[in-house]
Design an enzyme around this catalytic site. Structure first.
Site, PDB file in Angstrom:
ATOM      1  N   THR B 162      -7.828  -8.256 -10.874  1.00  0.00           N
ATOM      2  CA  THR B 162      -7.115  -7.294 -11.740  1.00  0.00           C
ATOM      3  C   THR B 162      -5.797  -7.954 -12.183  1.00  0.00           C
ATOM      4  O   THR B 162      -5.804  -8.707 -13.148  1.00  0.00           O
ATOM      5  CB  THR B 162      -6.857  -5.944 -11.029  1.00  0.00           C
ATOM      6  OG1 THR B 162      -6.124  -6.166  -9.833  1.00  0.00           O
ATOM      7  CG2 THR B 162      -8.171  -5.250 -10.711  1.00  0.00           C
ATOM      8  N   LYS B 188      -9.545 -10.559  -3.803  1.00  0.00           N
ATOM      9  CA  LYS B 188      -8.648 -10.252  -4.912  1.00  0.00           C
ATOM     10  C   LYS B 188      -7.490  -9.437  -4.373  1.00  0.00           C
ATOM     11  O   LYS B 188      -7.616  -8.740  -3.351  1.00  0.00           O
ATOM     12  CB  LYS B 188      -9.347  -9.513  -6.051  1.00  0.00           C
ATOM     13  CG  LYS B 188      -9.868  -8.131  -5.740  1.00  0.00           C
ATOM     14  CD  LYS B 188      -8.903  -6.974  -5.841  1.00  0.00           C
ATOM     15  CE  LYS B 188      -8.052  -6.984  -7.081  1.00  0.00           C
ATOM     16  NZ  LYS B 188      -7.183  -5.744  -7.054  1.00  0.00           N
ATOM     17  N   THR B 199      -7.860  -4.460   4.185  1.00  0.00           N
ATOM     18  CA  THR B 199      -7.353  -5.487   3.283  1.00  0.00           C
ATOM     19  C   THR B 199      -7.547  -5.058   1.845  1.00  0.00           C
ATOM     20  O   THR B 199      -7.845  -3.915   1.567  1.00  0.00           O
ATOM     21  CB  THR B 199      -8.089  -6.812   3.537  1.00  0.00           C
ATOM     22  OG1 THR B 199      -8.397  -7.425   2.305  1.00  0.00           O
ATOM     23  CG2 THR B 199      -9.401  -6.610   4.274  1.00  0.00           C
ATOM     24  N   GLU B 281       2.754 -10.093  -6.811  1.00  0.00           N
ATOM     25  CA  GLU B 281       3.343  -9.877  -8.141  1.00  0.00           C
ATOM     26  C   GLU B 281       4.775 -10.409  -8.185  1.00  0.00           C
ATOM     27  O   GLU B 281       5.633  -9.967  -7.428  1.00  0.00           O
ATOM     28  CB  GLU B 281       3.278  -8.394  -8.500  1.00  0.00           C
ATOM     29  CG  GLU B 281       1.839  -7.964  -8.785  1.00  0.00           C
ATOM     30  CD  GLU B 281       1.646  -6.465  -8.968  1.00  0.00           C
ATOM     31  OE1 GLU B 281       0.601  -6.080  -9.508  1.00  0.00           O
ATOM     32  OE2 GLU B 281       2.525  -5.696  -8.554  1.00  0.00           O
ATOM     33  N   ASN B 404       5.590  -4.277 -13.111  1.00  0.00           N
ATOM     34  CA  ASN B 404       5.358  -2.877 -12.739  1.00  0.00           C
ATOM     35  C   ASN B 404       6.191  -1.853 -13.487  1.00  0.00           C
ATOM     36  O   ASN B 404       5.944  -0.661 -13.378  1.00  0.00           O
ATOM     37  CB  ASN B 404       5.575  -2.709 -11.233  1.00  0.00           C
ATOM     38  CG  ASN B 404       4.464  -3.363 -10.447  1.00  0.00           C
ATOM     39  OD1 ASN B 404       3.309  -2.988 -10.584  1.00  0.00           O
ATOM     40  ND2 ASN B 404       4.805  -4.375  -9.658  1.00  0.00           N
ATOM     41  N   SER B 409       1.324   1.187 -17.969  1.00  0.00           N
ATOM     42  CA  SER B 409      -0.041   0.872 -17.548  1.00  0.00           C
ATOM     43  C   SER B 409      -1.020   1.756 -18.299  1.00  0.00           C
ATOM     44  O   SER B 409      -0.653   2.722 -18.933  1.00  0.00           O
ATOM     45  CB  SER B 409      -0.185   1.065 -16.053  1.00  0.00           C
ATOM     46  OG  SER B 409       0.037   2.399 -15.715  1.00  0.00           O
TER      47      SER B 409
END
Lengths: 409, 409
Positions: B162, B188, B199, B281, B404, B409
């Site tokens: 993603t 991922k 996880t 990120e 973010n 988004s």
């Protein structure tokens, strides 16, 4: 921390006009502890008989002055008292030398004012782990004692600032049996704000006559609804201190039964707590989060703080993005009880999630419009019980990163 | 999420050359769930008898596919099995419709491969709270079934990305009684990374023959030392899923006694976990935090995670600032046992704080030099007992805010 940061866009228009409190005098000085060309020490002299109550950080690495205040807070209230505060150095993680610095400062203050050292409360705020040059402070005590002034509270509010972009003050007056008692308080705080059973540096003064243990109960209970409900960055300071001094100069006796006084005290504390959030490092939005329908008030608070401390929620607010999926995530991770299929979420008056599913009435436009405002209201209903909590925070912006990463401290 | 984010500066030079695992075939497709012009669905077909173990998010708002996997994970292993994964939509907080989407996808997969629906495990990753257009996925199943390929694992790693800036893979080979078993895994994850008993999306395949309950024990124990020890932003996903499939194609039986296999499996899991952190990120630094001398391992982990999740620690690292006072703060606030006057801290090999006081040997220059590197090592000794923990995180930068907050988004 060298230059003056730009004024928070959420700052009040002006410092409020605070009333003088009988029995309290203030003085400030430029001691050069770390900052140059600004005041960095404030002294508050309290009349004999003043009751002092306090709440403090629960950090396991709390500072030397916090430990000293905690030792002294329950003591006899007969003689005069004082509060001495410096900015620029927190005297935290300074070992034995830290205790020595506190002792030197409180002893010198006691001598300059002719009071007992056991009645001198000190605070230090600023960098952690640097030796405090206490001699720069003790060298200023005669100067401070010589210029005490009942009208000096605004100057005191400025002297205790560190990364704050504005001084913080609030006040209230309460009528009790036809007489007036006054409350005035000041605070500092901007980053490392996630108080836990305490707050940043906060000093509140009242001319009411209140027994020490009663004052302590009032302050502790009100802290849980005010300073303990704010967070800027989830990081808890080593130095959080709230001291509340009741001088009795008004001659008006206040007890547990005076709910009007307790409410007024809480209003002052909440006002100061909100001012700390509005000066949060990099803040551009003031955010209220209300959680209802929880199994208990404690669960509601856990969910509310999980939302308030989530970097993804805080960055979404900074981006004016009504990203309610991140609220769902923050509720889910909090550890408190939640049922996905009973969960509802509002942004302002807009229902966005309705019992586990995007609301039929959901309007991206209406939510986006709410997010563009300066005051963001997020409401969550868990549908499980009667527990509620309200907390306040700010958004997470490039400004926070700049203040804390771009410059070497 | 529209454009391709720039490659993480901490990315590995290339995707590793992963071995084919007997009994496992992969296929990918462009279903257009959300993204355009890229693969977004991957199918892994598993030979009859494959044991599948899993660990999952403990979020109270976990996604429909996670709940479905948890229902199926303990079932009979006789027939063939499959894993079907889409990116672009997490099918989380989608209520009854979410369950319906999972059911449609797993039923269509079962039909296309001629296996039981109870043996089809699905995952979805991406935006929360949007209905999943499952028909776009089911429409691709015949295509997927028709192009299954033992060498397709690298393409599978790409299809599940993603906000990841690179695909993540790792492998190991273990000799057991003169025979070789192979392990290969993909993962991922980039943001919303603070796994809790689970996880991100991780799929690991081995040709060892392992009883399902034994495989589950191995995977659960190793998760606690790998994926449960990483954090990017303290925010726990609604979709975290790790599935480990043991096909038995090598004919080599592996039991709890094969510590070599368990270690190799853990190495693969740790490698993938580190790759997730390195793709955090906005990350520019890879940070290892080791806490020793704690009262217990659990206390050590609480302190380590408090440091790893502190915005003030993470921004200091971003600013290459050896601000060890913020480590003291993070230890103090964690809630686990600590004694300020026994606490020591190292940056790299540099002792900065020695039993509650700045180290005599402290060198700002040496510490600053360590902070300029790409790999930051922070070590804390509490001086209280034998508890230890190691966790991994990244720094908090303007890049995180940009990803973010700057884009809706």
């Amino acid at each position: 921390m060298g230059g003056t940061p730009p004024l928070s866009p959420l700052a009040p228009a002006a410092f409020p006009d605070l009333p003088e409190i009988g029995g309290v005098e203030f003085a400030t000085a430029e001691a050069g502890v770390k900052y140059k060309n600004r005041t960095d020490v404030m002294l508050a002299k309290l009349a004999p008989g003043t009751a002092v109550a306090g709440v403090f950080t629960r950090s396991a690495t709390r500072s030397a002055p916090v430990l000293d205040c905690q030792d002294k807070i329950g003591g006899d209230v007969a003689g005069g008292a004082a509060i001495i505060v410096n900015s620029g150095n927190s005297n935290a993680f300074t070992g034995k030398n830290g205790r020595e610095s506190v002792s030197r400062i409180t002893a010198a203050t006691a001598q300059a004012l002719g009071i007992e050292e056991a009645r001198v409360f000190s605070s230090s705020t600023g960098v952690i782990g640097e030796p405090l040059p206490h001699d720069r402070i003790t060298a200023k005590l005669d100067e401070l004692a010589g210029k005490l002034d009942r009208g000096g509270i605004a100057a005191a509010a400025r002297a205790i600032m560190t990364t704050d972009t504005y001084p913080k003050g609030a006040s209230a007056e309460v009528e009790i049996d036809g007489q007036t008692v006054k409350i005035a308080g000041i605070a500092k705080g901007s980053g490392m704000i996630a108080p836990d059973m305490a707050t940043m540096l906060v000093y509140i003064f009242t001319d009411a006559a209140i027994e020490r243990s009663v004052l302590q109960s009032m302050v502790s209970a009100n802290s849980d609804l005010t300073f303990n409900c704010i967070t800027v960055d989830s990081d808890t300071s080593t130095s959080d201190t709230l001291l509340c001094a009741a001088t009795g100069a008004s001659g008006v006796r206040v007890t547990e039964a005076n709910t009007g006084f307790i409410d007024a005290l809480r209003d002052v504390m909440l006002d100061l707590a909100h001012q700390v959030v509005r000066d949060g490092e990099g803040a551009t939005k003031f955010v209220q989060i209300h959680v209802g329908g929880a199994k208990s008030d404690a669960d509601a608070r856990t969910h509310a703080m999980s939302i308030a401390n989530s970097p993804l929620v805080k960055t979404a607010i900074a981006g004016e993005d009504p990203n309610w999926g991140r609220i769902v995530m923050a509720v889910g991770k909090s550890g408190a009880a939640a049922d996905r299929d009973l969960l509802s979420i509002w942004f302002g008056d807009n229902l966005v999630a309705d019992k586990g599913w995007r609301a039929e009435s959901y309007s991206e436009e209406a939510c986006a419009a709410h997010m563009k405002g300066e005051n963001i209201d997020i409401r969550v209903d868990l549908g499980l019980g009667g527990g509620t909590a309200t907390v306040w925070t700010c958004d997470l912006t490039h400004g926070y990163i700049s203040i804390n990463a771009d410059y070497r401290s």
